[in-house]
Scaffold this motif. Sequence first.
Motif, short mmCIF file in Angstrom:
data_model
loop_
_atom_site.label_atom_id
_atom_site.label_comp_id
_atom_site.label_asym_id
_atom_site.label_seq_id
_atom_site.Cartn_x
_atom_site.Cartn_y
_atom_site.Cartn_z
N VAL A 97 -1.68 -5.38 -10.96
CA VAL A 97 -2.59 -6.33 -10.30
C VAL A 97 -1.86 -7.06 -9.16
O VAL A 97 -2.37 -7.19 -8.04
N ALA A 98 -0.65 -7.52 -9.47
CA ALA A 98 0.11 -8.29 -8.48
C ALA A 98 0.44 -7.45 -7.25
O ALA A 98 0.56 -7.99 -6.14
N LEU A 124 -1.42 -5.22 -5.82
CA LEU A 124 -2.57 -4.74 -5.06
C LEU A 124 -2.60 -5.27 -3.63
O LEU A 124 -2.95 -4.53 -2.69
N MET A 161 8.37 -12.01 -2.05
CA MET A 161 8.86 -10.81 -2.74
C MET A 161 8.47 -9.55 -1.94
O MET A 161 7.41 -9.49 -1.35
N HIS A 190 1.59 -6.44 -13.35
CA HIS A 190 2.35 -6.09 -12.15
C HIS A 190 1.56 -5.14 -11.25
O HIS A 190 1.70 -5.18 -10.03
N TRP A 219 7.29 -3.04 -13.57
CA TRP A 219 8.01 -4.18 -13.01
C TRP A 219 9.44 -3.86 -12.58
O TRP A 219 10.03 -4.64 -11.83
N GLY A 257 -0.29 -5.87 -1.74
CA GLY A 257 0.71 -5.21 -0.91
C GLY A 257 0.29 -3.83 -0.43
O GLY A 257 0.95 -3.24 0.42
N ASN A 291 8.69 -2.35 -6.41
CA ASN A 291 8.76 -2.09 -7.85
C ASN A 291 7.89 -0.88 -8.18
O ASN A 291 7.23 -0.29 -7.31
#
Lengths: 524, 524
Positions: free
Chosen positions: B34-35, B37, B1, B32, B165, B39, B5
Amino acid sequence: MNGSNGAHALISSLVASGVDVCFANPGTSEMHFVAALDGVPEMRAVLTLFEGVATGAADAYNRMAGRPAATLLHLGPGMANGLANLHNARRADSSVVNVVGDHATYHAKYDAPLQSDIAAVAGWASGWQRHSGSAHDVGADAAAAVAAARAGTIATLVLPADVSWDSTDAGTAEPVTPTPRPTAHPDAITSAAEALSSGEPCVLFIGGDAALADGLAAADRIAAATGAKLLLENFPTRMERGAGVVAVDRLAYLVDAALHQLSGAEHLVLVGARSPVAFFAYPDKPGDLVPPGCRVHEVVGRTGLAAAALEELADLLAPETQPRLAPAARPELPTGPLTVETATAVVGALLPEGAIVIDESLTSGAGLPAATAGAPRHDLLCATGGAIGWGLPAAVGAAVACPDRPVWCLQADGSAMYTISALWTHARENLDITTVLYNNSAYAILRLELLQVGAAGFVTNDGKAARALLDLGGPQLDFVSIATGMGVPAVRVDTAEAFADALRTAAAEPGPHLIEAMVPALVP
Amino acid sequence: MNGSNGAHALISSLVASGVDVCFANPGTSEMHFVAALDGVPEMRAVLTLFEGVATGAADAYNRMAGRPAATLLHLGPGMANGLANLHNARRADSSVVNVVGDHATYHAKYDAPLQSDIAAVAGWASGWQRHSGSAHDVGADAAAAVAAARAGTIATLVLPADVSWDSTDAGTAEPVTPTPRPTAHPDAITSAAEALSSGEPCVLFIGGDAALADGLAAADRIAAATGAKLLLENFPTRMERGAGVVAVDRLAYLVDAALHQLSGAEHLVLVGARSPVAFFAYPDKPGDLVPPGCRVHEVVGRTGLAAAALEELADLLAPETQPRLAPAARPELPTGPLTVETATAVVGALLPEGAIVIDESLTSGAGLPAATAGAPRHDLLCATGGAIGWGLPAAVGAAVACPDRPVWCLQADGSAMYTISALWTHARENLDITTVLYNNSAYAILRLELLQVGAAGFVTNDGKAARALLDLGGPQLDFVSIATGMGVPAVRVDTAEAFADALRTAAAEPGPHLIEAMVPALVP
């Protein structure tokens, strides 16, 4: 000294209105309240080391005692620290009376360091609030606060220091009769009865006081006679369960499972429950769980007399039907390594008669409802508002409300750390609480949610930063040390046999215990 | 991904605006964030086990780093848990950027269990808040939040889950230039200069950035040249102290002592300090500490450029005067039983060069200012707002901001328990924090306050209930066990020699340590 000041009038008026427990975390502004306690020995003050413990305790106390406790909080920051568990109490429609000390009325203008907008934080969670203006009025203010709380809300009375310390001859205020809880309107009963007897697929969704044995029995009679599907709200305020009580499924937390439970319903009859919604929003999943085209019939709201409404409906629809009570049945005691599955079976096998189960076990409690459905009769309390850090404080309140009943606090590790100082109050008051601390070294529920919300697909690179925020393993928390440090005897177990032994030992020695149950995270 | 976002845009925009540390306690709505981070590897996420730890850390981080950190909080209850330390941050005029996750925008209407009025709790402490409306805008919202915070306030950005998101091509937002901090008006400088050179008794009362070395030096030059009495506010945001820095008395906490410090003043010149008021109201004592008839001259407010104003005044009034810098001087290392007095001397004798002292020692810290005035140069941070439970979290923020400096956290026992889980973050991040945990088994400050407010005279019967609420002795907290359970090496000491040894050991091993200093309560 005599007790003829505002603080004395306040405490004696609380007692006269039936509030004789105060979960307290005082500061300077509350010193006259503290000083007045010995003059009103009917009031029991329980010290907590953090305001969130006081408010969580007051919530659970009300759920079990059926009348409110007071809290004693220190100005705006003290109120703020108590808010998260007041949020849970609000969602449980619990009766709580907060007494929040404030600067003396004439001191507010100086904007001293602890000055803040108490009304703003109080209003966030409270259905009623008042700033007491004088020692002469504070007793009546207290009686009004108790009456407001008894209607099923959080009442917050702000108590300026000078209102506490000023003299008054107003004495003890008379109790105020609370507004009665709502009853079902006859039209709503009629409409629900028509839906339930229509022959069309029907879900009877119940909550509030319908989660106690009488309400469950009435609901089950209706379900048995009409073919309606019976469901209970997912996080009940207080639920009676076990052998001799009707067993009922609760609405699932996971959206897909909840949708499955409700699918096909053409009528949804709400008795003491709010219309079901998703706990969180998830991409491409509905928030409103009511199936398309399903008609919703609200019989009575969550603070209403739901059990009475169900009994009325049952007399109409199922006059000859008997409720189907759960038979006594326990899981076998398992052996081998401790897992969520074996730990659950051990709890089911050993849960004692009359236990009060405080459930903040989250993922580690998967399977508990089934494993305990046929255990001896017990009560179950949940964090209704989803604010974690509720379990250990709630155990305090339940144990103070019911000193003759064992409290089992089933507690996840991450949530425990929000209000861990509650353990000290377990010890200080020598409360009969057995805490099962599920240590899976993770925010396992969030690992699940990361998947549920579709965020896992957005994790890039090695995902180390994201994973770290859901991990409690470095360093691993040692709850035996932590509990011991707060005066609670504790033991760590990693086999089913040792877990069972520890539970038996705890049961044999009244007073607080903590059992650190080492379980693999349900979501790795 | 890819990272296109809202969450990614938010984090990259925070980093672009200079915010690259986030003290986080996330929940489902924040997954999202957290997800995303991994990146944006420039962002360092520090996990805390309670939101009050995150906010206290952010406060102290700002005080030491001079730029804001972010917090990541979970909905209204998460914000609520962070409020008490945000109150301290507000009173310190700290820059903090809160990111508070919320339900998806379209989910709010369902009033799901965790729904609450976030704006109300956010508004209680925040000088700026915004509810981000779309993924396209969230980067710009973040830049605006940082700019607002940099002006010396708490900025709260509410981040709905769908804003996180949703996809966006808006990319990273440009930093926004913050409003400059206020400077002194020339008329105010003139007026103050006239007062200071009038020959009439004058108090120069300073705070804000005047508590750093340059401001203190300028203030001392003025005092030396004019004969004005120099006083610093009692709970400075950040104060530089020690050998080579001007030593300055702080306004006393006790009203009588503060009145004595200010007595006789005919002019009070405020530079970066608010006019002095009593911390609490006490019967028959004034709240406004300004002597009757004394004229107050405000040169610049607390968020203003106070040191610069003092330098301007010093150039006018004391062009040839040199500041009187504190000479190096340490107490002798004492021997014998540990008491408040001997413990204080040990701290003074061993405080290392460049230390950051976090002071929430309350009564057990009596005498510390004198004992450390000639220690090697160090910084001192205090809980400016009086909300306790600030010390252990603040140590996190100071250590993250200044990884090369030793942090000494001087911490009272009762206050420590509010946010004790901060110790786990000390361990997880391997922060160079030495916590001195003064265990006197009491809320000794409240024993003092019970006397101060005249409440002691109202205690009736045996006073047992009142005393119990100020006592932490049953059971006694064992902070060695508690700290060990959270991964922090700990030792208990009860002699001056052992205390000194423990401090030396801690200094020799970077990383967190806790020393439980057993001291008799200053107020028995």
